[in-house]
Design an enzyme around this catalytic site. Structure first.
Site, PDB file in Angstrom:
ATOM      1  N   THR A 162       0.936  -1.198   0.054  1.00 15.01           N
ATOM      2  CA  THR A 162       0.085  -0.064   0.095  1.00 15.01           C
ATOM      3  C   THR A 162       0.928   1.254   0.030  1.00 15.01           C
ATOM      4  O   THR A 162       1.881   1.410   0.596  1.00 15.01           O
ATOM      5  CB  THR A 162      -1.078   0.276   1.167  1.00 15.01           C
ATOM      6  OG1 THR A 162      -1.628   1.233   0.992  1.00 15.01           O
ATOM      7  CG2 THR A 162      -0.421  -0.087   2.717  1.00 15.01           C
ATOM      8  N   HIS A 189       2.602 -11.973  14.148  1.00 18.30           N
ATOM      9  CA  HIS A 189       3.665 -12.300  15.160  1.00 18.30           C
ATOM     10  C   HIS A 189       3.275 -13.826  15.425  1.00 18.30           C
ATOM     11  O   HIS A 189       4.196 -14.460  15.834  1.00 18.30           O
ATOM     12  CB  HIS A 189       3.742 -11.427  16.197  1.00 18.30           C
ATOM     13  CG  HIS A 189       5.222 -11.257  16.748  1.00 18.30           C
ATOM     14  ND1 HIS A 189       6.229 -12.351  16.732  1.00 18.30           N
ATOM     15  CD2 HIS A 189       5.784 -10.677  17.607  1.00 18.30           C
ATOM     16  CE1 HIS A 189       7.357 -11.941  17.131  1.00 18.30           C
ATOM     17  NE2 HIS A 189       6.958 -10.917  17.711  1.00 18.30           N
TER      18      HIS A 189
END
Length: 400
Positions: free
Chosen positions: A319, A371
């Site tokens: 993006t 994560h």
């Protein structure tokens, strides 16, 4: 006329706009209406030359796949409809007509006069006894000869609009589009389900900018497309994804899905919201192919022409907030992907280069990652790899 058959992932849509009115002549394959779904805008086109006889689903209504939208009369037209009304009216007792001043209006003509706020005294009737027909009003609208004077017209319009702007703190309430609702739902879902973390770095864009300046004219002549920055980022990301397969993976329930290919989504901003069309097999694409794909996606996204299949199945997303002036941001994951790269504005800053201070064109990079899947070490090294490839673009050609 029925709504299109929706893809399996879409349950219903909203009738966003009717481009044609009842009785208005249309040609075959001319767009009659737009249906907005969670992901794309679907067009409803005329099956043949004709006209809308009746609209069953008004703007803003919810419709399911293949629901009846309208009744369409094949071979009809606005003029034909008006002509058909004439004998019927002359045959009846004129109970449907309305007399305004010295003028007699047919029902369809009266409706058009009200819609366009016209002065009936300026319209010449061609029906029996000077009766004003629908086609008379249509001619007056096209010629612009029956408009009311500015003073009388302004008063009722102002009075009608006043309630929406009363008081010192005006507000306007509009329903959220289906696409915007879907975007909101997915963004909240990403934040609630993923252990999202963002790591930052910065890249010296000097080498890419010099390469671009040197070859942009030759590149455009050879490939008929401008050489932008996104092509370099897509190629750099493709190479980095091959080296760090965890970043290119996705999570499906309790399973990890490793992809042996790189399908990179490129976020495109439109008036309706953010969409992410996907470039397939970017590792085998040339920079020119990437740039052409992005230009095509951008144009079709703004026109609402992207297909569902073009926005599904990406393994990574890029993006670019820099085109709007963003210096730094934290992009949100695009589930089920496990990472997203944020580009930002190129800004000249004083940097220490070989013990000396130089003004360099720098860009902050942000990598948000899940994560649960990606360790911090791999995320940092992935971002450093992109930085190194961009600061020395020859590495992209040499695969080092």
């Amino acid at each position: 006329m029925k709504a299109p058959t929706f893809p399996e992932s879409i349950q219903e849509g909203t009738v966003a706009t009717w481009h044609k009115k009842v009785g208005e002549a249309v040609k075959r394959d001319e767009v009659l209406a737009d249906i907005e779904t969670d992901k794309v805008v679907l067009e409803v086109v005329a099956p043949a030359d004709g006209a809308l006889a009746e609209i069953k689903a008004e703007e803003g209504s919810q419709v399911e796949s293949e629901a009846v939208l309208a009744i369409f009369t094949e071979g009809a037209s606005g003029a034909a409809t008006a002509a058909d009304e004439t004998p019927a009216a002359s045959a009846d007792d004129g109970s449907g007509d309305e007399k305004i001043g010295d003028k007699i209006l047919a029902p369809a003509a009266r409706k058009l006069v009200a819609e366009h706020d016209l002065d009936v005294n300026k319209i010449e009737g061609t029906g029996k006894g000077g009766r004003i027909l629908k086609e008379d009003v249509q001619r007056a609208v096209q010629a612009g000869t029956a408009k009311k004077s500015a003073a009388p017209a302004a008063a009722p319009k102002q009075a009608a609009a006043a309630p929406a702007f009363e008081g010192e703190r005006p507000e306007k309430r509009v329903p959220m589009s289906r696409l915007r609702q879907t975007i909101a739902k997915r963004l909240v879902q990403a934040q609630q389900t993923a252990a999202m973390l963002t790591t930052y770095n910065e890249v010296d864009m000097g080498a890419v900018m010099e390469l671009r300046a040197q070859y942009k004219d030759t590149f455009q002549k050879a490939h008929d497309v401008k050489l932008g920055f996104m092509g370099f980022f897509v190629k750099a990301a493709s190479e980095a994804l091959k080296r760090f397969p965890d970043v290119n993976a996705s999570i499906d329930g309790t399973d990890i899905v490793y992809h042996g290919y790189q399908d990179i989504g490129v976020a495109v901003s439109t008036d309706r919201g953010l969409v992410v069309p996907v470039l397939r097999d970017t590792d085998s694409m040339k920079i020119a192919d990437v740039e052409k794909g992005i230009v095509d996606f951008g144009k079709r996204a703004r026109d609402g022409k992207l297909g569902i299949e073009e926005m599904q199945g990406g393994t990574f997303t890029i993006t670019n907030g820099g085109i709007f002036g963003s210096l730094m941001s934290t992009p949100i994951l695009n589930p089920p992907q496990t990472a997203i790269l944020g580009m930002h504005k190129i800004q000249e800053r004083p940097m220490a280069v070989n013990g000396k201070v130089e003004i360099r064109p720098m860009m902050y990079l942000a990598l948000s990652y899940d994560h649960r899947m990606i360790d911090g070490k791999d995320a940092v090294q992935f971002l450093v790899t992109i930085k190194e490839l961009l600061e020395d673009p020859a590495r992209l050609l040499l695969d080092i």
